[in-house]
Write a protein that holds these residues in place. Structure first.
Motif, short mmCIF file in Angstrom:
data_model
loop_
_atom_site.label_atom_id
_atom_site.label_comp_id
_atom_site.label_asym_id
_atom_site.label_seq_id
_atom_site.Cartn_x
_atom_site.Cartn_y
_atom_site.Cartn_z
N ALA A 48 -5.43 4.76 -9.96
CA ALA A 48 -6.50 3.63 -10.94
C ALA A 48 -4.59 3.13 -11.04
N TYR A 49 -4.05 3.92 -11.84
CA TYR A 49 -3.05 2.73 -12.28
C TYR A 49 -1.76 2.27 -11.13
N ASN A 78 7.26 3.71 -18.43
CA ASN A 78 5.82 3.14 -20.18
C ASN A 78 4.73 2.41 -19.72
N GLY A 79 4.90 1.58 -18.49
CA GLY A 79 3.90 0.97 -18.25
C GLY A 79 4.29 -0.42 -18.54
N TYR A 119 11.90 4.41 -13.15
CA TYR A 119 10.82 2.97 -12.73
C TYR A 119 10.76 3.48 -11.13
N THR A 120 9.23 3.00 -11.27
CA THR A 120 8.17 2.73 -10.12
C THR A 120 8.69 1.26 -9.16
N LEU A 121 9.25 1.54 -7.98
CA LEU A 121 8.85 -0.16 -7.54
C LEU A 121 7.01 0.02 -6.67
N TYR A 122 7.06 -1.49 -6.78
CA TYR A 122 5.85 -1.55 -6.10
C TYR A 122 5.72 -2.16 -4.85
#
Length: 252
Positions: A48-49, A78-79, A119-122
């Motif tokens: 879901a995140y 941290n979103g 970090y996350t890359l979308y």
């Protein structure tokens, strides 16, 4: 005598073929024992995140005029989404300005970030070898994509270098001793990116700079698809069979 020479050269060719199957890449480099694959068991809160941030990238892409195909964002652990962007190749007359490159450069310019460990890359589409290389050098801990390169190339006839990002990532060990491979999660909201973001260029009469005629060994929509290991086994079986035929010929 000529039979023996003929058999020798045939056997040499077959042995070379079999040995070449061990490593299709440069033999001077170590091939990873196990190539990582996109995660398929992400469920619950984690799924879901990721869907939340992927949806934001999709909405951004669809809101552009004209609609963007490739869009990407970078999200802190941290979103907080720090940047979002899209492919700027045409606008900047620079073919290297893919969405992932754009957001990496933007984050660096705005915040001076050059290490994205937290970090996350979308991205709407799986990263090409250029972008995945940039991702590896930038140190991202996680990459989440919607539509796969396999789908774009084989099913949608869209120009791509057909090298999965996971395969390229497997060779990241050369960047540093003790290097940690980023987690790659593929197929998040692909039901939307496949059908509402990326166009199908395969139909006859379709004209586009993106259209190509894919050289896929087995179409992804085939019910008779076989794994690469099955193909390798079939090749080996054929080679052995051929060799036996020539041995039989020798003694006739």
């Amino acid at each position: 005598m000529h039979k023996y020479l003929f058999l020798f050269f045939v056997a040499l060719c077959l042995i070379s073929k079999v040995l070449s199957c061990d490593n299709g890449m440069n033999p001077y480099y170590s091939t990873p024992k196990q190539v990582p694959v996109p995660l398929s068991n992400v469920t619950g809160d984690e799924l879901a995140y990721h869907q939340k941030y992927m949806q934001a990238v999709i909405d951004f892409a669809k809101a552009q005029q004209p609609k963007a195909l490739f869009a990407a964002s970078i999200v802190h652990k941290n979103g907080t989404q720090i940047v979002i962007g899209m492919n700027m190749g045409r606008a900047m007359n620079d073919g290297t300005q893919h969405a992932e490159i754009v957001v990496i450069q933007k984050a660096n310019a705005l915040y001076g970030i050059n290490n994205f460990t937290d970090y996350t890359l979308y991205t709407t589409g799986e990263s090409c070898l250029m972008c995945q290389g940039a991702i590896l050098y930038s140190g991202f801990s996680k990459v989440v994509y919607g539509t796969s390169i396999k789908t774009l190339y084989c099913d949608k006839c869209m120009s791509q270098v057909p090298i999965d990002s996971t395969f390229l990532t497997a060779y990241g060990y050369g960047l540093a001793d003790g290097w940690v491979r980023p987690t790659i999660i593929g197929g998040v909201l692909s039901n939307i990116t496949d059908n509402e973001v990326f166009r199908n260029y395969c139909p006859n009469g379709t004209v586009s700079i993106f259209k190509i005629h894919p050289l896929c060994v087995v179409p992804t929509n085939s019910t008779n698809s076989t794994s690469s290991s099955d193909s390798a086994a079939s090749s080996l079986t054929f080679s052995v069979f051929t060799l036996l035929v020539f041995i039989s010929y020798l003694f006739i």
